[in-house]
Design an enzyme around this catalytic site. Structure first.
Site, PDB file in Angstrom:
ATOM      1  N   ASP A 121      -7.318 -71.826   1.529  1.00 25.67           N
ATOM      2  CA  ASP A 121      -7.708 -71.252   2.823  1.00 25.67           C
ATOM      3  C   ASP A 121      -6.509 -71.041   3.751  1.00 25.67           C
ATOM      4  O   ASP A 121      -6.647 -71.064   4.973  1.00 25.67           O
ATOM      5  CB  ASP A 121      -8.745 -72.149   3.527  1.00 25.67           C
ATOM      6  CG  ASP A 121      -9.925 -72.471   2.643  1.00 25.67           C
ATOM      7  OD1 ASP A 121     -10.478 -71.526   2.052  1.00 25.67           O
ATOM      8  OD2 ASP A 121     -10.288 -73.661   2.532  1.00 25.67           O
ATOM      9  N   GLN A 180      -7.113 -70.737  -4.553  1.00 23.89           N
ATOM     10  CA  GLN A 180      -6.944 -72.147  -4.181  1.00 23.89           C
ATOM     11  C   GLN A 180      -5.478 -72.427  -3.814  1.00 23.89           C
ATOM     12  O   GLN A 180      -4.811 -71.577  -3.259  1.00 23.89           O
ATOM     13  CB  GLN A 180      -7.466 -73.075  -5.281  1.00 23.89           C
ATOM     14  CG  GLN A 180      -8.956 -73.032  -5.464  1.00 23.89           C
ATOM     15  CD  GLN A 180      -9.401 -72.113  -6.572  1.00 23.89           C
ATOM     16  OE1 GLN A 180      -8.653 -71.746  -7.470  1.00 23.89           O
ATOM     17  NE2 GLN A 180     -10.665 -71.725  -6.539  1.00 23.89           N
ATOM     18  N   GLY A 190     -12.455 -67.578  -2.007  1.00 23.97           N
ATOM     19  CA  GLY A 190     -12.641 -66.370  -1.212  1.00 23.97           C
ATOM     20  C   GLY A 190     -11.399 -66.006  -0.437  1.00 23.97           C
ATOM     21  O   GLY A 190     -10.756 -66.863   0.164  1.00 23.97           O
ATOM     22  N   HIS A 191     -11.013 -64.731  -0.482  1.00 22.33           N
ATOM     23  CA  HIS A 191      -9.899 -64.230   0.315  1.00 22.33           C
ATOM     24  C   HIS A 191     -10.443 -63.258   1.347  1.00 22.33           C
ATOM     25  O   HIS A 191     -11.214 -62.359   1.019  1.00 22.33           O
ATOM     26  CB  HIS A 191      -8.859 -63.530  -0.570  1.00 22.33           C
ATOM     27  CG  HIS A 191      -8.105 -64.466  -1.456  1.00 22.33           C
ATOM     28  ND1 HIS A 191      -7.311 -64.038  -2.499  1.00 22.33           N
ATOM     29  CD2 HIS A 191      -8.032 -65.802  -1.464  1.00 22.33           C
ATOM     30  CE1 HIS A 191      -6.774 -65.088  -3.099  1.00 22.33           C
ATOM     31  NE2 HIS A 191      -7.198 -66.164  -2.490  1.00 22.33           N
ATOM     32  N   LYS A 229      -3.965 -66.471   2.151  1.00 21.54           N
ATOM     33  CA  LYS A 229      -3.237 -65.764   1.091  1.00 21.54           C
ATOM     34  C   LYS A 229      -3.663 -64.301   1.004  1.00 21.54           C
ATOM     35  O   LYS A 229      -2.861 -63.425   0.694  1.00 21.54           O
ATOM     36  CB  LYS A 229      -3.471 -66.454  -0.261  1.00 21.54           C
ATOM     37  CG  LYS A 229      -2.903 -67.863  -0.351  1.00 21.54           C
ATOM     38  CD  LYS A 229      -3.147 -68.485  -1.704  1.00 21.54           C
ATOM     39  CE  LYS A 229      -4.604 -68.765  -1.984  1.00 21.54           C
ATOM     40  NZ  LYS A 229      -5.211 -69.755  -1.052  1.00 21.54           N
TER      41      LYS A 229
END
Length: 428
Positions: free
Chosen positions: A13, A223, A40-41, A16
């Site tokens: 988180d 991650q 999730g991005h 990225k």
């Protein structure tokens, strides 16, 4: 030929997605090299947010090829839903490829993920229950189903029959669950295969050919370092290798083809799920970081644990990943703080320790050694040059670079592409 790797340095988180999206403008191909739909991005373009779960963060550029690599555990249902959602929002999906060697997340993986987590009771890991760990486990048990199997109708039918016999036996004996229906799964996944088959290729061959042709490749991890299966806070980790070295096995790109590595650092710390977190703030400061930073999971919506920046963690990520540059994100969230702290060392039983403890007992008992910085108390979201940042902000950033021995590459002062200060000009 040139490959750049972007990896997370904390517990995920870190932002990225924004850094990958920014660097994608300079690349030809963007590769996701590990993880699954549990990561999730979020990418913000012109004030509009896009939440990505499997697609690489370069997908918003029309002229980039996006590759889902060998190291990803691939959920076809999630990807197809993600594509449909983006098209409904007017996004023209860029060209994409899926590795023949990527393992497929099946319904029994998701089911067993939830059942296993439930059975742990107080020892729960904090999994997202999306089947990621069980899919990697089947890979290592040699009973996984890969994309090359899924798109071969006869092979898939036989493999699913064999594996489902094992899985239904486990579901019944271990959890008292009813067996899963073979026909329902074969029908569902055959439909996925028909839609995805044109995009499934041998990605290591494709990527290495592209390198010989002089293409620029950007590789993104999901991650982060402290969730790496070997080097993170085991067992409160993910099931793959988010560190920069993971790109070699997760994308099939050899180490000598990696030109530079960028470690993404949130300007403070967050963590989702269980496990030790030395700088966690279970107080008003933690609440303020969470609320000002809107710290809730992209995929799960779970409130994130929050705390001061831990430079020891970033230093650890620096030498594990041979980081060339730091990309600092969310610095603007600290605009409203009177003072800011950074952990620069750990003390255990009264002594400073140099290593990152493998023992969770020890890591849970370390005392953070903090340095305190005066806040800058001004809006930095419109600043575009490093020299224009407030003096106190630069002191904070430069101390982080000093402690971690990694140069500053980027400083993000907001979610949009243009809210990025570039300190390193030659990344590719």
């Amino acid at each position: 030929m040139s490959t750049v790797v972007v990896t997370g340095t904390q517990w995920g988180d870190e932002g990225k997605g924004k850094i990958v999206d920014y660097l994608a403008s300079q690349s030809d191909i963007v590769v996701r090299y590990q993880g699954g739909s549990n990561a999730g991005h979020t990418v913000s373009v012109d004030g509009k947010e896009f939440k990505l779960r499997l697609m690489p963060s370069g997908i918003l550029y029309k002229d980039k090829v996006c590759v889902i690599g060998d190291g990803v555990v691939f959920d076809p249902e999630v990807l197809l839903a993600e594509i449909e959602q983006m098209r409904s929002e007017g996004v023209e999906i860029a060209d994409y490829r899926i590795s023949t060697r990527a393992h497929v997340v099946m319904p029994y993986h998701r089911l067993m993920d939830g059942l296993e987590e439930q059975s742990r009771g107080k020892g729960k890991i904090g999994t997202t229950k999306r089947g990621i760990g069980p899919c990697y486990m089947d890979r290592d048990r040699r009973i996984g189903i890969r994309m090359c199997d899924l798109i071969d109708e006869d092979v898939f039918a036989q493999k699913l029959k064999d594996v489902l016999q094992i899985k239904n036996d486990e579901l019944k004996k271990l959890y008292g669950q009813e067996p899963l229906d073979y026909k329902a799964i074969i029908d569902e996944y055959t439909a996925y295969a028909q839609k995805l088959a044109p995009y499934v290729i041998d990605t290591p061959s494709y990527l290495n050919r592209a390198l010989k042709e002089g293409k620029k490749i950007l590789c993104e991890g999901a991650q982060a370092t402290m969730l790496d299966i070997d080097y993170g806070t085991y067992p409160y980790v993910t099931a793959s290798h988010p560190i920069a070295g993971g790109v070699c096995v997760g994308a099939g790109i050899g180490p000598k083809n990696i030109k530079s590595t960028v470690g993404v650092v949130k300007a403070y710390c967050t963590r989702v799920g269980e496990g030790p977190f030395p700088t966690e703030q279970l107080n008003e400061i933690g609440d303020k970081l969470r609320n000002v930073g809107h710290e809730f999971g992209t995929v799960t919506g779970r409130p994130r644990r929050t705390g001061w920046l831990d430079a020891c963690v970033v230093k650890y990520a620096g030498y594990l990943g041979s980081l060339d540059y730091l990309a600092i994100t969310r610095l603007d969230i600290l605009d409203c703080f009177d003072e800011i702290k950074m952990c620069v060392a750990y003390k255990y039983k009264g002594k400073i320790i140099d290593e990152m403890p493998a023992s969770l007992r020890i890591f849970g008992e370390v005392e953070p050694v903090y340095e305190t910085f005066k806040g800058w108390k001004t809006d930095i979201t419109k600043i575009r040059q490093y020299e224009d940042l407030p003096a106190n902000a630069k002191k904070y950033l430069e101390r982080l670079a000093e402690v971690t021995d990694v140069k500053l590459g980027f400083v993000s002062v907001g979610p949009n592409r243009d809210q990025t200060i570039v300190c390193a000009k030659e990344i590719f």
